[in-house]
Design a protein around this motif. Structure first.
Motif, PDB file in Angstrom:
ATOM      1  N   UNK A   1      28.940  34.750  52.944  1.00 24.42           N
ATOM      2  CA  UNK A   1      29.775  33.798  53.667  1.00 24.42           C
ATOM      3  C   UNK A   1      30.276  32.706  52.733  1.00 24.42           C
ATOM      4  N   UNK A   2      29.399  32.222  51.868  1.00 22.75           N
ATOM      5  CA  UNK A   2      29.808  31.198  50.902  1.00 22.75           C
ATOM      6  C   UNK A   2      30.930  31.717  50.009  1.00 22.75           C
ATOM      7  N   UNK A   3      30.784  32.952  49.538  1.00 26.71           N
ATOM      8  CA  UNK A   3      31.798  33.541  48.657  1.00 26.71           C
ATOM      9  C   UNK A   3      33.148  33.622  49.355  1.00 26.71           C
ATOM     10  N   UNK A   4      33.128  34.011  50.615  1.00 22.36           N
ATOM     11  CA  UNK A   4      34.366  34.133  51.383  1.00 22.36           C
ATOM     12  C   UNK A   4      35.037  32.775  51.561  1.00 22.36           C
ATOM     13  N   UNK A   5      34.261  31.764  51.912  1.00 26.65           N
ATOM     14  CA  UNK A   5      34.814  30.431  52.122  1.00 26.65           C
ATOM     15  C   UNK A   5      35.332  29.822  50.826  1.00 26.65           C
ATOM     16  N   UNK A   6      34.531  29.915  49.766  1.00 28.14           N
ATOM     17  CA  UNK A   6      34.929  29.301  48.508  1.00 28.14           C
ATOM     18  C   UNK A   6      36.156  29.985  47.911  1.00 28.14           C
ATOM     19  N   UNK A   7      36.250  31.303  48.075  1.00 21.85           N
ATOM     20  CA  UNK A   7      37.457  32.004  47.611  1.00 21.85           C
ATOM     21  C   UNK A   7      38.680  31.504  48.372  1.00 21.85           C
ATOM     22  N   UNK A   8      38.510  31.166  49.647  1.00 21.74           N
ATOM     23  CA  UNK A   8      39.647  30.704  50.448  1.00 21.74           C
ATOM     24  C   UNK A   8      40.163  29.343  49.997  1.00 21.74           C
ATOM     25  N   UNK A   9      39.342  28.577  49.281  1.00 25.18           N
ATOM     26  CA  UNK A   9      39.764  27.272  48.784  1.00 25.18           C
ATOM     27  C   UNK A   9      40.527  27.371  47.465  1.00 25.18           C
TER      28      UNK A   9
ATOM     29  N   UNK B   1      36.084  42.373  38.941  1.00 21.59           N
ATOM     30  CA  UNK B   1      37.471  41.954  38.767  1.00 21.59           C
ATOM     31  C   UNK B   1      37.623  40.788  37.804  1.00 21.59           C
ATOM     32  N   UNK B   2      36.678  39.855  37.834  1.00 17.95           N
ATOM     33  CA  UNK B   2      36.793  38.633  37.035  1.00 17.95           C
ATOM     34  C   UNK B   2      36.228  38.774  35.626  1.00 17.95           C
ATOM     35  N   UNK B   3      35.066  39.400  35.500  1.00 19.93           N
ATOM     36  CA  UNK B   3      34.380  39.448  34.210  1.00 19.93           C
ATOM     37  C   UNK B   3      34.869  40.569  33.305  1.00 19.93           C
ATOM     38  N   UNK B   4      35.481  41.589  33.864  1.00 18.44           N
ATOM     39  CA  UNK B   4      35.984  42.691  33.048  1.00 18.44           C
ATOM     40  C   UNK B   4      37.311  42.291  32.399  1.00 18.44           C
ATOM     41  N   UNK B   5      37.866  43.204  31.650  1.00 18.38           N
ATOM     42  CA  UNK B   5      39.147  42.927  30.992  1.00 18.38           C
ATOM     43  C   UNK B   5      40.301  42.783  31.977  1.00 18.38           C
ATOM     44  N   UNK B   6      40.072  43.079  33.253  1.00 15.41           N
ATOM     45  CA  UNK B   6      41.119  42.881  34.257  1.00 15.41           C
ATOM     46  C   UNK B   6      41.461  41.405  34.415  1.00 15.41           C
ATOM     47  N   UNK B   7      40.444  40.519  34.321  1.00 15.75           N
ATOM     48  CA  UNK B   7      40.623  39.074  34.430  1.00 15.75           C
ATOM     49  C   UNK B   7      41.431  38.680  35.680  1.00 15.75           C
ATOM     50  N   UNK B   8      41.019  39.229  36.799  1.00 13.10           N
ATOM     51  CA  UNK B   8      41.694  38.902  38.054  1.00 13.10           C
ATOM     52  C   UNK B   8      41.077  37.644  38.675  1.00 13.10           C
ATOM     53  N   UNK B   9      41.836  36.903  39.489  1.00 12.04           N
ATOM     54  CA  UNK B   9      41.338  35.640  40.060  1.00 12.04           C
ATOM     55  C   UNK B   9      40.409  35.844  41.261  1.00 12.04           C
ATOM     56  N   UNK B  10      39.307  36.535  41.013  1.00  3.53           N
ATOM     57  CA  UNK B  10      38.271  36.742  42.029  1.00  3.53           C
ATOM     58  C   UNK B  10      37.112  35.809  41.700  1.00  3.53           C
TER      59      UNK B  10
ATOM     60  N   UNK C   1      46.586  46.386  39.824  1.00  2.63           N
ATOM     61  CA  UNK C   1      47.857  46.432  40.527  1.00  2.63           C
ATOM     62  C   UNK C   1      47.743  45.979  41.980  1.00  2.63           C
ATOM     63  N   UNK C   2      46.531  45.744  42.454  1.00  2.00           N
ATOM     64  CA  UNK C   2      46.315  45.377  43.849  1.00  2.00           C
ATOM     65  C   UNK C   2      46.105  43.868  43.993  1.00  2.00           C
ATOM     66  N   UNK C   3      46.394  43.310  45.160  1.00  4.35           N
ATOM     67  CA  UNK C   3      45.979  41.932  45.445  1.00  4.35           C
ATOM     68  C   UNK C   3      44.455  41.852  45.381  1.00  4.35           C
ATOM     69  N   UNK C   4      43.942  40.679  45.064  1.00  6.20           N
ATOM     70  CA  UNK C   4      42.496  40.512  44.886  1.00  6.20           C
ATOM     71  C   UNK C   4      41.717  40.969  46.114  1.00  6.20           C
ATOM     72  N   UNK C   5      42.160  40.590  47.295  1.00 10.02           N
ATOM     73  CA  UNK C   5      41.406  40.960  48.499  1.00 10.02           C
ATOM     74  C   UNK C   5      41.379  42.474  48.689  1.00 10.02           C
ATOM     75  N   UNK C   6      42.486  43.145  48.439  1.00 12.85           N
ATOM     76  CA  UNK C   6      42.510  44.603  48.565  1.00 12.85           C
ATOM     77  C   UNK C   6      41.612  45.259  47.528  1.00 12.85           C
ATOM     78  N   UNK C   7      41.633  44.734  46.313  1.00 12.34           N
ATOM     79  CA  UNK C   7      40.794  45.298  45.259  1.00 12.34           C
ATOM     80  C   UNK C   7      39.314  45.120  45.599  1.00 12.34           C
ATOM     81  N   UNK C   8      38.956  43.965  46.142  1.00 12.04           N
ATOM     82  CA  UNK C   8      37.565  43.732  46.522  1.00 12.04           C
ATOM     83  C   UNK C   8      37.156  44.629  47.688  1.00 12.04           C
TER      84      UNK C   8
END
Length: 229
Positions: free
Chosen positions: A171-179, A137-146, A112-119
Motif C-alpha cells: 500500500x505504501x508503494x502504491x501511494x508513494x508512487x502516486x506522488x 524496472x528502476x535498478x536494471x539498465x532500463x532505468x524506468x521511473x518506478x 516500451x510500456x508505461x510504468x504501471x503496465x510494466x509493473x
C-alpha cells in the motif's frame, strides 16, 4: 500544503542531504535484476551478491538456470535465506517469462510500456510484488521511473505522515508512487528512493531514531521519540 507538495518538499530535502544524484549500483539487464531481486528477499546485500555470482559462474545463462535440476540451482544459491524456496521460484519465473514472450527469455520490451503496465506484467509472476517489480524496472539498465519502496523508506514515510501508519509495504508503494511527478525520469525517481532509504538507515532507525539529527524533523509526525546515540 497538500500531501503531494509535502512529499516533494521532503524528497528534495533528503536528496540534498545525502548528495543526489546518486550513481546507480547496477547495470544489469532486467532478467538478471529480477533474479537478483528474488535472491535478495530477507538476505543481506553482500550475501545476495555472492550467491548471484556463484549462480552465474556455475550456470552462465538464464536458459541453463531454468533447465538445470532444481537441486543444482539450490546448491549454487545455498548462502541465501530459503534457497529451497528461491531456487524453484527463480526457475518458474524464468520459464514464465519465456512462455509469455514467445520463447525469448528477455524483459527488454518492458521499456516500451508505461510504468504501471510494466509493473502489472511482472507482478503476475508468483513471488513478484511491488518492491521487486519496481526494482526490475528502476535498478536494471532500463532505468524506468518506478519507485522502489523498502522497509526503511516505508518507515520514514509513515513517521512523516505521507502514508497511513499501519499501511502495508504494498500500500505504501502504491501511494508513494502516486506522488511522483509525471515529468520525473528514472534517475530522479532512483534518487528519491535512495534519499529515503539512506535516511531510514542512518537516522530514522526502527528503534531509537536520532531525531536530534533529522533534517526533515519540522515536517515529522513522530518527533522527539528518539534519544541521542
Amino acid at each position: 500544503m497538500t500531501v503531494e507538495e509535502r512529499a516533494l518538499l521532503i524528497d528534495e530535502r533528503l536528496c540534498e542531504e545525502y548528495g543526489a544524484p546518486f550513481i546507480p549500483f547496477s547495470y544489469r539487464d532486467p532478467v538478471s535484476e529480477l533474479v537478483g531481486s528474488l535472491l535478495s528477499h530477507r538476505t543481506k546485500n553482500a550475501v545476495t551478491r555472492g550467491a548471484f555470482q556463484q549462480l552465474v559462474q556455475e550456470l552462465p545463462t538464464w536458459e541453463e538456470v531454468m533447465d538445470a535440476p532444481t537441486a543444482r540451482v539450490e546448491q549454487a544459491i545455498t548462502a541465501v535465506t530459503f534457497p529451497e524456496v528461491k531456487a524453484p521460484r527463480i526457475q518458474a519465473a524464468l520459464q514464465q517469462i519465456k512462455d509469455r514472450c514467445d520463447g525469448v527469455l528477455s524483459l527488454d520490451f518492458l521499456a516500451e510500456l508505461p510504468v504501471r503496465e510494466a509493473r502489472d506484467w511482472l507482478e503476475v509472476i508468483p513471488g513478484i510484488g511491488a518492491k521487486t517489480s519496481a526494482a526490475v524496472l528502476s535498478f536494471s539498465r532500463l532505468r524506468m521511473p518506478a519507485l522502489v519502496v523498502d522497509t526503511h523508506h516505508q518507515r520514514v514515510a509513515q513517521r512523516i505522515g505521507l502514508v497511513p501508519a499501519r499501511a502495508s509495504l504494498e500500500k505504501c508503494a502504491l501511494l508513494l508512487q502516486s506522488y511522483v511527478p509525471e515529468d520525473w525520469d528514472g534517475q530522479r525517481v532512483y534518487d528519491s528512493h535512495q534519499g529515503y532509504m539512506r535516511h531510514g538507515q542512518r537516522v530514522c532507525h526502527w528503534r531509537r531514531p536520532d531525531c536530534h539529527r533529522c533534517v526533515i524533523r519540522p515536517w515529522c509526525d513522530y518527533p522527539d521519540k528518539g534519544e541521542p546515540a
